[in-house]
Design an enzyme around this catalytic site. Sequence first.
Site, PDB file in Angstrom:
ATOM      1  N   HIS A 121      62.684 -15.969  19.931  1.00 47.57           N
ATOM      2  CA  HIS A 121      61.805 -17.135  19.854  1.00 47.57           C
ATOM      3  C   HIS A 121      62.514 -18.373  20.377  1.00 47.57           C
ATOM      4  O   HIS A 121      63.722 -18.398  20.498  1.00 47.57           O
ATOM      5  CB  HIS A 121      61.310 -17.380  18.414  1.00 47.57           C
ATOM      6  N   ARG A 176      60.718 -28.773  17.166  1.00 48.45           N
ATOM      7  CA  ARG A 176      60.371 -29.556  15.984  1.00 48.45           C
ATOM      8  C   ARG A 176      59.070 -30.301  16.243  1.00 48.45           C
ATOM      9  O   ARG A 176      58.909 -30.892  17.307  1.00 48.45           O
ATOM     10  CB  ARG A 176      61.494 -30.532  15.659  1.00 48.45           C
ATOM     11  N   ASN A 204      59.615 -30.698   9.587  1.00 53.66           N
ATOM     12  CA  ASN A 204      60.427 -31.315   8.533  1.00 53.66           C
ATOM     13  C   ASN A 204      59.542 -32.310   7.805  1.00 53.66           C
ATOM     14  O   ASN A 204      59.048 -33.265   8.405  1.00 53.66           O
ATOM     15  CB  ASN A 204      61.655 -31.997   9.143  1.00 53.66           C
ATOM     16  N   GLU A 263      54.381 -25.772  31.120  1.00 48.11           N
ATOM     17  CA  GLU A 263      53.971 -25.447  32.483  1.00 48.11           C
ATOM     18  C   GLU A 263      52.948 -24.312  32.409  1.00 48.11           C
ATOM     19  O   GLU A 263      53.187 -23.292  31.758  1.00 48.11           O
ATOM     20  CB  GLU A 263      55.173 -25.006  33.303  1.00 48.11           C
TER      21      GLU A 263
END
Length: 139
Positions: free
Chosen positions: A14, A18, A69, A134
């Site tokens: 992966h 954030r 977060n 993209e």
Amino acid sequence: MTDASDRTRYRLLHAMIRVKDLEKSLDFYTRHLGMRLLRRREFPDGRFTLAFVGYGEEADNTVIELTHNWDQEAAYDLGSAFGHLAVAVPDVYGTCEALEREGVGIPRPPGPMKFGGSQTHMAFIEDPDGYRIELIQRS
């Protein structure tokens, strides 16, 4: 150091980014790009949530980890080292028309790739946090 036979079992699992507003990001990646929410887990002691999205199960596909977060108030500084994610689409022109109607930012409209040959048609869009994605037309 591992030998070459061990490296054949390596694969990219992966990429993590954030995100400031997890629900907005989940909506973007699932509704606009057609990914599925594969799993989501909250970590109250660490005050963060992880959500994994992708086109197929993690056992066989590379996915995106969205990290939220809880106490992040300011937008993240995207920096200059990260480039973009890339997604194959069947029709980059039609995809961008639909995304534009939904208010998705398209800093580089669809068209032939510059400096690399006109066979590749692509565009750049932005997710809610400003990460560039993209879109590459693949039949």
